[in-house]
Design a protein around this motif. Structure first.
Motif, PDB file in Angstrom:
ATOM      1  N   GLY A 136       0.975  -1.257  -0.020  1.00 27.59           N
ATOM      2  CA  GLY A 136       0.071   0.141   0.085  1.00 27.59           C
ATOM      3  C   GLY A 136       0.912   1.288  -0.126  1.00 27.59           C
ATOM      4  N   VAL A 137       2.042   1.257   0.468  1.00 27.60           N
ATOM      5  CA  VAL A 137       2.949   2.372   0.432  1.00 27.60           C
ATOM      6  C   VAL A 137       3.926   2.104  -0.658  1.00 27.60           C
ATOM      7  CG1 VAL A 137       2.658   2.914   3.016  1.00 27.60           C
ATOM      8  CG2 VAL A 137       4.623   1.390   2.255  1.00 27.60           C
ATOM      9  N   GLY A 138       3.752   1.417  -1.746  1.00 23.09           N
ATOM     10  CA  GLY A 138       4.778   1.331  -2.680  1.00 23.09           C
ATOM     11  C   GLY A 138       5.853   0.306  -2.576  1.00 23.09           C
ATOM     12  N   LEU A 139       6.090  -0.382  -1.560  1.00 20.93           N
ATOM     13  CA  LEU A 139       7.222  -1.465  -1.407  1.00 20.93           C
ATOM     14  C   LEU A 139       6.815  -2.733  -2.031  1.00 20.93           C
ATOM     15  CD1 LEU A 139       7.551  -0.839   2.659  1.00 20.93           C
ATOM     16  CD2 LEU A 139       9.289  -0.193   0.820  1.00 20.93           C
ATOM     17  N   LYS A 140       7.921  -3.373  -2.605  1.00 23.48           N
ATOM     18  CA  LYS A 140       7.866  -4.703  -3.225  1.00 23.48           C
ATOM     19  C   LYS A 140       8.066  -5.828  -2.185  1.00 23.48           C
ATOM     20  CE  LYS A 140       9.417  -3.098  -7.523  1.00 23.48           C
ATOM     21  NZ  LYS A 140      10.462  -3.467  -8.606  1.00 23.48           N
ATOM     22  N   THR A 141       7.429  -6.951  -1.977  1.00 23.60           N
ATOM     23  CA  THR A 141       7.478  -7.768  -1.114  1.00 23.60           C
ATOM     24  C   THR A 141       7.937  -8.993  -1.580  1.00 23.60           C
ATOM     25  OG1 THR A 141       5.337  -8.403  -1.405  1.00 23.60           O
ATOM     26  CG2 THR A 141       5.977  -6.654   0.615  1.00 23.60           C
ATOM     27  N   ASP A 142       8.651  -9.998  -0.806  1.00 22.41           N
ATOM     28  CA  ASP A 142       8.918 -11.119  -1.141  1.00 22.41           C
ATOM     29  C   ASP A 142       8.657 -11.909   0.273  1.00 22.41           C
ATOM     30  OD1 ASP A 142       9.934 -13.649  -2.203  1.00 22.41           O
ATOM     31  OD2 ASP A 142      11.959 -13.189  -2.472  1.00 22.41           O
ATOM     32  N   ILE A 143       8.495 -13.287   0.265  1.00 25.06           N
ATOM     33  CA  ILE A 143       7.980 -13.998   1.350  1.00 25.06           C
ATOM     34  C   ILE A 143       8.966 -15.301   1.841  1.00 25.06           C
ATOM     35  CG2 ILE A 143       6.354 -15.568   2.442  1.00 25.06           C
ATOM     36  CD1 ILE A 143       5.514 -12.781   1.998  1.00 25.06           C
ATOM     37  N   ALA A 144       9.297 -15.286   3.190  1.00 26.21           N
ATOM     38  CA  ALA A 144       9.956 -16.490   3.773  1.00 26.21           C
ATOM     39  C   ALA A 144       9.029 -16.974   4.936  1.00 26.21           C
ATOM     40  CB  ALA A 144      11.256 -16.276   4.125  1.00 26.21           C
ATOM     41  N   GLU A 145       8.945 -18.365   4.917  1.00 32.05           N
ATOM     42  CA  GLU A 145       7.990 -18.847   5.808  1.00 32.05           C
ATOM     43  C   GLU A 145       8.370 -19.152   7.304  1.00 32.05           C
ATOM     44  OE1 GLU A 145       8.174 -19.785   2.655  1.00 32.05           O
ATOM     45  OE2 GLU A 145       6.177 -19.298   1.642  1.00 32.05           O
ATOM     46  N   ASN A 146       9.710 -19.011   7.371  1.00 32.74           N
ATOM     47  CA  ASN A 146      10.596 -19.237   8.425  1.00 32.74           C
ATOM     48  C   ASN A 146      11.977 -18.591   8.471  1.00 32.74           C
ATOM     49  OD1 ASN A 146      12.341 -21.347   7.623  1.00 32.74           O
ATOM     50  ND2 ASN A 146      10.721 -22.682   7.194  1.00 32.74           N
ATOM     51  N   GLY A 147      12.599 -18.555   9.521  1.00 34.61           N
ATOM     52  CA  GLY A 147      13.945 -17.794   9.572  1.00 34.61           C
ATOM     53  C   GLY A 147      15.050 -18.675   8.671  1.00 34.61           C
ATOM     54  N   ALA A 148      14.855 -19.838   8.410  1.00 35.26           N
ATOM     55  CA  ALA A 148      15.815 -20.636   7.747  1.00 35.26           C
ATOM     56  C   ALA A 148      15.712 -20.363   6.198  1.00 35.26           C
ATOM     57  CB  ALA A 148      15.807 -22.045   7.799  1.00 35.26           C
ATOM     58  N   ILE A 149      14.732 -20.181   5.877  1.00 34.69           N
ATOM     59  CA  ILE A 149      14.199 -19.772   4.432  1.00 34.69           C
ATOM     60  C   ILE A 149      14.721 -18.217   4.105  1.00 34.69           C
ATOM     61  CG2 ILE A 149      12.561 -19.568   2.601  1.00 34.69           C
ATOM     62  CD1 ILE A 149      10.967 -21.646   3.784  1.00 34.69           C
ATOM     63  N   ALA A 150      14.474 -17.475   5.163  1.00 30.09           N
ATOM     64  CA  ALA A 150      14.768 -16.062   4.903  1.00 30.09           C
ATOM     65  C   ALA A 150      16.326 -15.946   4.756  1.00 30.09           C
ATOM     66  CB  ALA A 150      14.418 -15.214   6.176  1.00 30.09           C
ATOM     67  N   VAL A 151      17.326 -16.595   5.741  1.00 25.48           N
ATOM     68  CA  VAL A 151      18.674 -16.431   5.693  1.00 25.48           C
ATOM     69  C   VAL A 151      18.883 -17.157   4.451  1.00 25.48           C
ATOM     70  CG1 VAL A 151      20.856 -17.794   6.633  1.00 25.48           C
ATOM     71  CG2 VAL A 151      18.953 -17.017   8.048  1.00 25.48           C
ATOM     72  N   GLU A 152      18.394 -18.245   3.780  1.00 21.77           N
ATOM     73  CA  GLU A 152      18.784 -18.715   2.441  1.00 21.77           C
ATOM     74  C   GLU A 152      18.636 -17.745   1.375  1.00 21.77           C
ATOM     75  OE1 GLU A 152      17.796 -22.764  -0.266  1.00 21.77           O
ATOM     76  OE2 GLU A 152      16.745 -22.482   1.567  1.00 21.77           O
ATOM     77  N   LYS A 153      17.407 -17.308   1.253  1.00 22.80           N
ATOM     78  CA  LYS A 153      17.024 -16.402   0.338  1.00 22.80           C
ATOM     79  C   LYS A 153      17.858 -15.001   0.282  1.00 22.80           C
ATOM     80  CE  LYS A 153      12.054 -17.105  -0.744  1.00 22.80           C
ATOM     81  NZ  LYS A 153      10.846 -16.439  -1.072  1.00 22.80           N
ATOM     82  N   ILE A 154      18.318 -14.437   1.590  1.00 16.24           N
ATOM     83  CA  ILE A 154      19.282 -13.496   1.441  1.00 16.24           C
ATOM     84  C   ILE A 154      20.713 -14.008   1.037  1.00 16.24           C
ATOM     85  CG2 ILE A 154      20.490 -11.802   3.041  1.00 16.24           C
ATOM     86  CD1 ILE A 154      17.958 -11.712   4.684  1.00 16.24           C
ATOM     87  N   ALA A 155      21.134 -15.046   1.417  1.00 13.67           N
ATOM     88  CA  ALA A 155      22.282 -15.444   0.963  1.00 13.67           C
ATOM     89  C   ALA A 155      22.608 -15.608  -0.399  1.00 13.67           C
ATOM     90  CB  ALA A 155      22.797 -17.024   1.913  1.00 13.67           C
ATOM     91  N   VAL A 156      21.652 -16.054  -1.145  1.00 11.32           N
ATOM     92  CA  VAL A 156      21.642 -16.355  -2.493  1.00 11.32           C
ATOM     93  C   VAL A 156      21.299 -15.215  -3.468  1.00 11.32           C
ATOM     94  CG1 VAL A 156      21.382 -18.761  -2.023  1.00 11.32           C
ATOM     95  CG2 VAL A 156      19.234 -17.362  -2.754  1.00 11.32           C
ATOM     96  N   SER A 157      20.845 -14.133  -2.924  1.00  8.36           N
ATOM     97  CA  SER A 157      20.334 -12.991  -3.515  1.00  8.36           C
ATOM     98  C   SER A 157      21.490 -12.126  -4.015  1.00  8.36           C
ATOM     99  CB  SER A 157      19.408 -11.997  -2.788  1.00  8.36           C
ATOM    100  OG  SER A 157      19.982 -11.664  -1.651  1.00  8.36           O
ATOM    101  N   PRO A 158      21.203 -11.326  -5.169  1.00  6.09           N
ATOM    102  CA  PRO A 158      22.230 -10.545  -5.439  1.00  6.09           C
ATOM    103  C   PRO A 158      22.367  -9.248  -4.562  1.00  6.09           C
ATOM    104  CG  PRO A 158      20.732 -10.782  -7.389  1.00  6.09           C
ATOM    105  CD  PRO A 158      20.004 -11.355  -6.090  1.00  6.09           C
ATOM    106  N   SER A 159      23.567  -8.755  -4.468  1.00  8.61           N
ATOM    107  CA  SER A 159      23.937  -7.627  -3.500  1.00  8.61           C
ATOM    108  C   SER A 159      22.877  -6.315  -3.633  1.00  8.61           C
ATOM    109  CB  SER A 159      25.331  -7.356  -3.645  1.00  8.61           C
ATOM    110  OG  SER A 159      26.119  -8.202  -3.247  1.00  8.61           O
ATOM    111  N   GLY A 160      22.355  -6.112  -2.575  1.00  9.17           N
ATOM    112  CA  GLY A 160      21.557  -5.036  -2.505  1.00  9.17           C
ATOM    113  C   GLY A 160      19.963  -5.183  -3.077  1.00  9.17           C
ATOM    114  N   TYR A 161      19.807  -6.542  -3.483  1.00  5.38           N
ATOM    115  CA  TYR A 161      18.466  -7.035  -3.855  1.00  5.38           C
ATOM    116  C   TYR A 161      17.420  -6.691  -2.894  1.00  5.38           C
ATOM    117  CZ  TYR A 161      14.786  -9.942  -6.003  1.00  5.38           C
ATOM    118  OH  TYR A 161      13.480 -10.355  -6.414  1.00  5.38           O
ATOM    119  N   TYR A 162      17.667  -7.017  -1.638  1.00  9.52           N
ATOM    120  CA  TYR A 162      16.744  -6.659  -0.607  1.00  9.52           C
ATOM    121  C   TYR A 162      16.991  -5.368   0.294  1.00  9.52           C
ATOM    122  CZ  TYR A 162      14.743 -11.298  -1.166  1.00  9.52           C
ATOM    123  OH  TYR A 162      13.967 -12.618  -1.714  1.00  9.52           O
TER     124      TYR A 162
END
Length: 229
Positions: free
Chosen positions: A125-151
């Protein structure tokens, strides 16, 4: 901080609901079907969202109803006692216009589907893009494999299966890529006492938001992290 139990009663003498429907009143998109309400607009999400808010605050909600006689709803929430108002300091509050947040991407780590839907509605609603992680382990993995500055930031629930928010944040801070390890992480928790906020900062988080998320508090926290540093 001293806490007490708040009990809120809401009662009417309307058409009431059947016992059969009461068993599924919190199920999304369910509506009582009868000739009295058939012309009333609604999606059947109201009680589902309310239940999500009450659960997030650690409370309970009970409903009794009888067709033709009415309905009573009782909400019980344990919360800290209200404090006497303090004299307000003479200071200005920085306001962050929504356009500053356009196109920034948030990783939302949240295991509860209803809480995710509510958070996504606020974020997008305020223009932010979102991605989902269903738990902390998935969040760590998504950040670790993402391009620098993606999130641009992470909204991290504290209590999640597989890996909790504290552990996930510590693992993020230990990632070898500095763009990943320094990503802002904001705790999102139903617990918002001083000791809870302190625990979030000790785990390496940059902020702490109480559930349910309030848009103004979210923008203030993100604004302070992104634009004041």
């Amino acid at each position: 901080m001293e806490r007490t139990l708040y009990e809120i009663h809401v009662k009417d003498n309307g058409c009431g609901m059947s016992q059969e429907f009461l068993q599924k009143i919190f199920v999304p998109f369910e509506r009582q079907q009868n000739s009295t309400i058939s012309g009333i607009q609604g999606t059947g999400l109201g009680m589902t969202i309310i239940k999500g808010f009450v659960d997030a605050m650690g409370g309970t909600i009970d409903i009794t109803s009888e067709e033709g006689k009415g309905t009573e709803i009782i909400v019980r929430i344990r919360h800290r006692l209200a404090e006497a108002p303090q004299e307000q300091e003479d200071q200005s509050t920085i306001q962050y216009p929504p356009e500053l947040f356009a196109d920034k991407r948030i990783l939302l780590a949240e295991d509860n589907s209803l809480n995710r839907e509510i958070a996504i509605a606020i974020l997008e609603g305020v223009g932010l893009k979102t991605d989902i992680a269903e738990n902390g382990a998935i969040a760590v993995e998504k950040i670790a494999v993402s391009p620098s500055g993606y999130y641009d930031a992470v909204l991290m629930d504290i209590q999640m299966p597989v890996m909790d928010g504290y552990t996930a944040t510590r693992q993020i801070r230990a990632l070898p890529n500095k763009f990943h390890s320094r990503i802002p992480v904001i705790a999102v928790s139903a617990n918002a006492f001083d000791e809870d906020v302190e625990a979030s900062y000790e785990a390496g988080m940059n902020g702490h938001l109480a559930k349910p998320i309030i848009e103004s508090e979210l923008l203030k926290t993100l604004g302070e992290i992104w634009f004041n540093n």
